[in-house]
Design a protein around this motif. Structure first.
Motif, PDB file in Angstrom:
ATOM      1  N   ASP A 119      -6.725  -3.980   5.095  1.00 33.56           N
ATOM      2  CA  ASP A 119      -6.331  -4.927   6.558  1.00 33.56           C
ATOM      3  C   ASP A 119      -4.639  -4.459   6.496  1.00 33.56           C
ATOM      4  O   ASP A 119      -4.243  -3.601   5.931  1.00 33.56           O
ATOM      5  CB  ASP A 119      -6.494  -6.334   6.103  1.00 33.56           C
ATOM      6  CG  ASP A 119      -6.321  -6.824   4.613  1.00 33.56           C
ATOM      7  OD1 ASP A 119      -5.074  -6.343   4.364  1.00 33.56           O
ATOM      8  OD2 ASP A 119      -6.588  -7.812   4.341  1.00 33.56           O
ATOM      9  N   ARG A 120      -4.258  -5.433   7.567  1.00 32.21           N
ATOM     10  CA  ARG A 120      -2.684  -5.114   7.738  1.00 32.21           C
ATOM     11  C   ARG A 120      -1.927  -5.659   6.495  1.00 32.21           C
ATOM     12  O   ARG A 120      -0.972  -4.660   5.973  1.00 32.21           O
ATOM     13  CB  ARG A 120      -2.277  -6.246   8.703  1.00 32.21           C
ATOM     14  CG  ARG A 120      -2.621  -5.617  10.138  1.00 32.21           C
ATOM     15  CD  ARG A 120      -1.966  -6.568  11.190  1.00 32.21           C
ATOM     16  NE  ARG A 120      -0.672  -6.972  11.162  1.00 32.21           N
ATOM     17  CZ  ARG A 120       0.153  -6.176  11.625  1.00 32.21           C
ATOM     18  NH1 ARG A 120      -0.177  -4.966  12.344  1.00 32.21           N
ATOM     19  NH2 ARG A 120       1.798  -6.119  11.410  1.00 32.21           N
ATOM     20  N   ALA A 121      -2.494  -6.708   5.678  1.00 33.72           N
ATOM     21  CA  ALA A 121      -1.788  -6.803   4.146  1.00 33.72           C
ATOM     22  C   ALA A 121      -1.565  -5.699   3.349  1.00 33.72           C
ATOM     23  O   ALA A 121      -0.678  -5.354   2.708  1.00 33.72           O
ATOM     24  CB  ALA A 121      -2.146  -8.165   3.700  1.00 33.72           C
ATOM     25  N   GLY A 122      -3.048  -5.197   3.197  1.00 36.28           N
ATOM     26  CA  GLY A 122      -2.920  -3.842   2.327  1.00 36.28           C
ATOM     27  C   GLY A 122      -2.280  -2.762   2.967  1.00 36.28           C
ATOM     28  O   GLY A 122      -1.694  -2.162   1.944  1.00 36.28           O
ATOM     29  N   ALA A 123      -2.324  -2.515   4.067  1.00 39.71           N
ATOM     30  CA  ALA A 123      -1.358  -1.348   4.609  1.00 39.71           C
ATOM     31  C   ALA A 123       0.137  -1.497   4.192  1.00 39.71           C
ATOM     32  O   ALA A 123       0.760  -0.633   4.077  1.00 39.71           O
ATOM     33  CB  ALA A 123      -1.829  -1.122   6.095  1.00 39.71           C
ATOM     34  N   ALA A 124       0.490  -2.706   4.650  1.00 35.12           N
ATOM     35  CA  ALA A 124       1.866  -3.122   4.313  1.00 35.12           C
ATOM     36  C   ALA A 124       2.358  -2.978   2.985  1.00 35.12           C
ATOM     37  O   ALA A 124       3.424  -2.553   2.631  1.00 35.12           O
ATOM     38  CB  ALA A 124       2.087  -4.374   4.980  1.00 35.12           C
ATOM     39  N   LEU A 125       1.311  -3.318   1.962  1.00 32.20           N
ATOM     40  CA  LEU A 125       1.811  -3.073   0.803  1.00 32.20           C
ATOM     41  C   LEU A 125       1.680  -1.673   0.062  1.00 32.20           C
ATOM     42  O   LEU A 125       2.688  -1.551  -0.556  1.00 32.20           O
ATOM     43  CB  LEU A 125       0.406  -3.945  -0.258  1.00 32.20           C
ATOM     44  CG  LEU A 125       0.577  -3.743  -1.711  1.00 32.20           C
ATOM     45  CD1 LEU A 125      -0.111  -5.030  -2.321  1.00 32.20           C
ATOM     46  CD2 LEU A 125       0.175  -2.617  -2.390  1.00 32.20           C
ATOM     47  N   THR A 129       5.286   0.017  -1.117  1.00 31.18           N
ATOM     48  CA  THR A 129       5.318   0.235  -2.447  1.00 31.18           C
ATOM     49  C   THR A 129       5.758   1.815  -2.465  1.00 31.18           C
ATOM     50  O   THR A 129       6.637   2.120  -3.110  1.00 31.18           O
ATOM     51  CB  THR A 129       3.928   0.483  -2.954  1.00 31.18           C
ATOM     52  OG1 THR A 129       3.345  -0.846  -3.179  1.00 31.18           O
ATOM     53  CG2 THR A 129       3.864   1.035  -4.443  1.00 31.18           C
ATOM     54  N   LEU A 130       5.261   2.653  -1.575  1.00 30.65           N
ATOM     55  CA  LEU A 130       5.654   4.136  -1.116  1.00 30.65           C
ATOM     56  C   LEU A 130       7.095   3.936  -0.886  1.00 30.65           C
ATOM     57  O   LEU A 130       8.025   4.891  -1.374  1.00 30.65           O
ATOM     58  CB  LEU A 130       4.951   4.812  -0.165  1.00 30.65           C
ATOM     59  CG  LEU A 130       5.302   6.158   0.215  1.00 30.65           C
ATOM     60  CD1 LEU A 130       4.973   7.061  -1.267  1.00 30.65           C
ATOM     61  CD2 LEU A 130       4.514   7.027   1.089  1.00 30.65           C
ATOM     62  N   GLY A 131       7.658   3.038  -0.228  1.00 32.57           N
ATOM     63  CA  GLY A 131       9.402   2.914   0.244  1.00 32.57           C
ATOM     64  C   GLY A 131       9.968   2.735  -0.979  1.00 32.57           C
ATOM     65  O   GLY A 131      11.042   3.091  -1.186  1.00 32.57           O
ATOM     66  N   ALA A 270       6.640  -1.585   6.781  1.00 34.44           N
ATOM     67  CA  ALA A 270       6.952  -1.871   5.441  1.00 34.44           C
ATOM     68  C   ALA A 270       7.782  -0.877   4.899  1.00 34.44           C
ATOM     69  O   ALA A 270       8.561  -1.090   4.230  1.00 34.44           O
ATOM     70  CB  ALA A 270       5.525  -2.339   4.672  1.00 34.44           C
ATOM     71  N   TYR A 271       7.370   0.441   4.911  1.00 34.58           N
ATOM     72  CA  TYR A 271       8.000   1.443   4.461  1.00 34.58           C
ATOM     73  C   TYR A 271       9.628   1.487   4.935  1.00 34.58           C
ATOM     74  O   TYR A 271      10.420   1.768   4.383  1.00 34.58           O
ATOM     75  CB  TYR A 271       7.346   2.821   4.865  1.00 34.58           C
ATOM     76  CG  TYR A 271       7.876   4.284   4.296  1.00 34.58           C
ATOM     77  CD1 TYR A 271       7.667   4.567   3.043  1.00 34.58           C
ATOM     78  CD2 TYR A 271       9.012   4.694   4.948  1.00 34.58           C
ATOM     79  CE1 TYR A 271       8.329   5.913   2.400  1.00 34.58           C
ATOM     80  CE2 TYR A 271       9.719   6.052   4.516  1.00 34.58           C
ATOM     81  CZ  TYR A 271       9.338   6.346   3.273  1.00 34.58           C
ATOM     82  OH  TYR A 271      10.074   7.493   2.680  1.00 34.58           O
TER      83      TYR A 271
END
Length: 344
Positions: A119-125, A129-131, A270-271
């Motif tokens: 979901d959006r929260a998982g994609a943002a996490l 994290t990658l950033g 998020a990145y």
């Protein structure tokens, strides 16, 4: 030998022999860790608590694994969540058992994020994290790091020769079956693209892209979470010098995020909160990923030449991926997403 079950006496003896190097004893039946694609990963209950025992694939070298362990310690010291290897005899972290290099880690409770259920929260996490990783790893010492890994360098003639060889292997199967024939059809589709005039580009065309130390295999299955919080980033074997934008797009593709604009926006936003992509990265990122995918023969070689049945599930993804990325309009749309949401 451990992927489906750890039952044969010689396998149990091998596990026990490996654990001796860390001074611990098995106190229960080991179990194979699901979704292990290349290595044999095992959960083992020991007298010191649960452990993650990894028998590395045969082509791994001690030097490569020690380099992986160095970066794990370096990243952990900077507050990023990873699982560090345990030290055994003489302080070593890599030993040999049954002709295989082995390493032992603490068992960390957590669940992998799942493609198709993000979901959006998982994609943002994932994006955050990658950033975080890219920002921290920019300062990691570069001397001696591998370059051109995970498909960031290629040779068209080599790719064509490899696919032609696999095509011959399938052609001479006594009874290839429908799945094999579909794989051959996808292979020939890729081969036709590689041989078409004006489609391929050399990897030197992307030499202007920023290169830095990166995880190398970042995607949803290599991120552990618990109660919605990040627990650890695992599987650092592909660590090396690559363009970070390549890893951004690779992670989006492998996680299925690139197929959902809402998830892509969450991931890239998020990145961008951790690291900003440059205009050149936004422009060339989709192009280097397309060329890498076009030249990538790994799944065909792994299944039909190396006999790795674990990766057969990835065969069905190859043709749809190439069809999408061969469309210049599709690549332009991805470039627009990068520019609009990764640099704000």
């Amino acid at each position: 030998p451990f992927h489906s079950a750890v039952e044969a006496p010689f396998q149990l003896a091998l596990v026990d022999r490996a654990l001796e190097r860390w001074g611990v004893r098995r106190v229960g039946e080991p179990s194979a860790v699901p979704d292990s694609v290349q290595n044999d990963n095992i959960r083992v209950e020991t007298d010191a608590g649960p452990r993650f025992l990894r028998f590395h694939k045969e082509n791994r070298t001690r030097a490569r694994l020690l380099a992986e362990h160095r970066v794990l310690r370096w990243v952990a010291a900077r507050g990023l969540p990873v699982v560090e290897p345990l030290a055994g005899e003489g302080g070593g972290t890599v030993f040999t058992a049954g002709g295989r290099l082995v390493a032992l880690f603490p068992w960390v409770e957590g669940a992998h994020l799942e493609r198709g259920r993000l979901d959006r929260a998982g994609a943002a996490l994932l994006g955050d994290t990658l950033g975080r990783l890219h920002t921290a790893l920019a300062a990691y010492p570069r001397r001696g790091l591998r370059t051109g890994g995970i498909g960031t360098s290629w040779d068209t003639d080599t790719s064509i020769a490899t696919l032609a060889r696999v095509d011959d292997v399938i052609r001479y199967y006594p009874a290839p079956g429908e799945e094999r024939l579909r794989a051959q059809e996808a292979l020939r589709e890729q081969l036709a693209l590689l041989e078409a005039p004006g489609v391929t580009r050399p990897s030197r065309d992307f030499a202007a892209l920023t290169v830095q130390p990166c995880h190398g295999d970042f995607h949803e299955r290599n991120v552990l979470v618990r109660d919605g919080e990040l627990v650890a980033v695992v599987d650092w074997e592909a660590f090396g010098l690559i363009p970070p934008v390549f890893e951004v797009i690779r992670a989006m593709e492998f996680s299925g995020i690139v197929l959902d604009e809402e998830l892509a926006r969450a991931f890239l936003g998020a990145y961008a909160g951790r690291r900003r992509l440059t205009a050149l990265e936004c422009e060339l990122g989709p192009e280097i990923w397309w060329q890498s995918s076009l030249h990538d023969t790994w799944v065909f070689s792994a299944v039909f030449i190396q006999g790795n049945s674990r990766v057969e599930r990835f065969l069905a993804e190859k043709a749809p991926l190439l069809r999408r990325w061969s469309d210049s309009a599709y690549r332009a749309r991805v470039a627009e997403l990068l520019a609009a949401h990764a640099s704000v």
